[in-house]
Design a protein around this motif. Structure first.
Motif, mmCIF file in Angstrom:
data_model
loop_
_atom_site.group_PDB
_atom_site.id
_atom_site.type_symbol
_atom_site.label_atom_id
_atom_site.label_comp_id
_atom_site.label_asym_id
_atom_site.label_seq_id
_atom_site.Cartn_x
_atom_site.Cartn_y
_atom_site.Cartn_z
ATOM 1 N N ASN A 6 0.859 -1.180 0.000
ATOM 2 C CA ASN A 6 0.000 0.000 0.000
ATOM 3 C C ASN A 6 0.892 1.227 0.000
ATOM 4 O OD1 ASN A 6 -2.700 -1.283 0.393
ATOM 5 N ND2 ASN A 6 -1.673 -2.053 2.201
ATOM 6 N N ILE A 7 0.442 2.278 -0.686
ATOM 7 C CA ILE A 7 1.266 3.475 -0.836
ATOM 8 C C ILE A 7 0.491 4.689 -0.350
ATOM 9 C CG2 ILE A 7 2.562 4.929 -2.449
ATOM 10 C CD1 ILE A 7 2.530 2.422 -4.354
ATOM 11 N N LEU A 8 1.125 5.471 0.520
ATOM 12 C CA LEU A 8 0.551 6.708 1.013
ATOM 13 C C LEU A 8 1.275 7.867 0.330
ATOM 14 C CD1 LEU A 8 -0.726 7.448 4.476
ATOM 15 C CD2 LEU A 8 0.705 9.143 3.385
ATOM 16 N N TRP A 32 -12.798 4.508 -0.751
ATOM 17 C CA TRP A 32 -11.528 5.221 -0.850
ATOM 18 C C TRP A 32 -10.433 4.324 -0.290
ATOM 19 C CZ3 TRP A 32 -11.086 9.571 -3.572
ATOM 20 C CH2 TRP A 32 -12.253 10.271 -3.874
ATOM 21 N N SER A 33 -9.320 4.280 -1.007
ATOM 22 C CA SER A 33 -8.277 3.328 -0.674
ATOM 23 C C SER A 33 -6.896 3.934 -0.907
ATOM 24 C CB SER A 33 -8.458 2.089 -1.560
ATOM 25 O OG SER A 33 -7.488 1.117 -1.274
ATOM 26 N N PHE A 34 -5.895 3.264 -0.358
ATOM 27 C CA PHE A 34 -4.516 3.613 -0.697
ATOM 28 C C PHE A 34 -4.232 3.170 -2.124
ATOM 29 C CE2 PHE A 34 -3.978 2.720 3.974
ATOM 30 C CZ PHE A 34 -3.699 4.018 4.347
ATOM 31 N N TRP A 35 -3.178 3.677 -2.685
ATOM 32 C CA TRP A 35 -2.656 3.210 -3.959
ATOM 33 C C TRP A 35 -1.847 1.955 -3.676
ATOM 34 C CZ3 TRP A 35 -4.808 6.026 -7.682
ATOM 35 C CH2 TRP A 35 -5.310 7.268 -7.323
ATOM 36 N N GLY A 36 -1.535 1.189 -4.701
ATOM 37 C CA GLY A 36 -0.686 0.017 -4.505
ATOM 38 C C GLY A 36 -1.240 -1.211 -5.179
ATOM 39 N N LEU A 83 2.809 -0.462 4.479
ATOM 40 C CA LEU A 83 2.327 0.834 4.016
ATOM 41 C C LEU A 83 3.564 1.679 3.757
ATOM 42 C CD1 LEU A 83 0.092 2.870 3.413
ATOM 43 C CD2 LEU A 83 0.075 3.445 5.867
ATOM 44 N N MET A 84 3.748 2.046 2.497
ATOM 45 C CA MET A 84 4.936 2.776 2.077
ATOM 46 C C MET A 84 4.587 4.236 1.848
ATOM 47 S SD MET A 84 6.828 0.172 2.168
ATOM 48 C CE MET A 84 8.321 0.977 1.641
ATOM 49 N N LEU A 85 5.357 5.125 2.464
ATOM 50 C CA LEU A 85 5.193 6.559 2.277
ATOM 51 C C LEU A 85 6.120 7.030 1.168
ATOM 52 C CD1 LEU A 85 4.221 9.413 3.185
ATOM 53 C CD2 LEU A 85 6.196 9.418 4.736
ATOM 54 N N LEU A 86 5.559 7.702 0.159
ATOM 55 C CA LEU A 86 6.381 8.391 -0.830
ATOM 56 C C LEU A 86 6.890 9.645 -0.141
ATOM 57 C CD1 LEU A 86 7.462 8.645 -3.737
ATOM 58 C CD2 LEU A 86 5.392 9.966 -4.256
#
Length: 134
Positions: A6-8, A32-36, A83-86
């Protein structure tokens, strides 16, 4: 075992960019969802998965080193999803939605009012700090 990433993504105001899943989505339609997405055999590791998925879904080129893990959810089946933060901000005009029904930027209190995916709901309950501005 990590199977999904998942990407935040945030803008310079600290708002979170979420994806509106389309009505045909197999999981969480019209939420609504995270990207990924899923880790694929071509991905050497899940940082590469985050990089690939961000480009596929938003047309944003990012290096694996541009991400920081800020959370991890483990499913009842034992599968894990970080959950990965850009680490850089993304503004309107910096991306093009290529998957899902749309996108929107939201503050934490706004996210609490939205119909959200199970993953976003889990983070709202267990790690709400991931939504707070950095």
């Amino acid at each position: 075992m990590i199977t999904t990433v998942n990407i935040l993504v945030r803008d310079r105001l600290g708002r979170v960019l979420l994806q509106m899943r389309d009505g045909a989505a197999s999981l969480g339609p019209l939420t609504w969802s995270f990207w990924g997405g899923g880790v694929e055999p071509i991905d050497p590791d899940y940082l590469h998965t985050a990089s690939r998925e961000l480009e596929e879904e938003l047309g944003i080129a990012a290096n694996p080193a541009d991400f920081t893990e800020i959370g991890r959810r483990k499913g009842s089946d034992g599968q894990e999803a970080p959950l990965m933060l850009l680490r850089r901000s993304v503004e309107w005009g910096d991306f093009r939605v290529q998957e899902g029904a749309g996108a929107g930027y939201f503050h934490l209190e706004e996210i609490r009012q939205l119909p959200v995916s199970r993953t976003v709901s889990w983070y709202l309950t267990n790690q709400p700090a991931v939504f707070a501005p950095v």
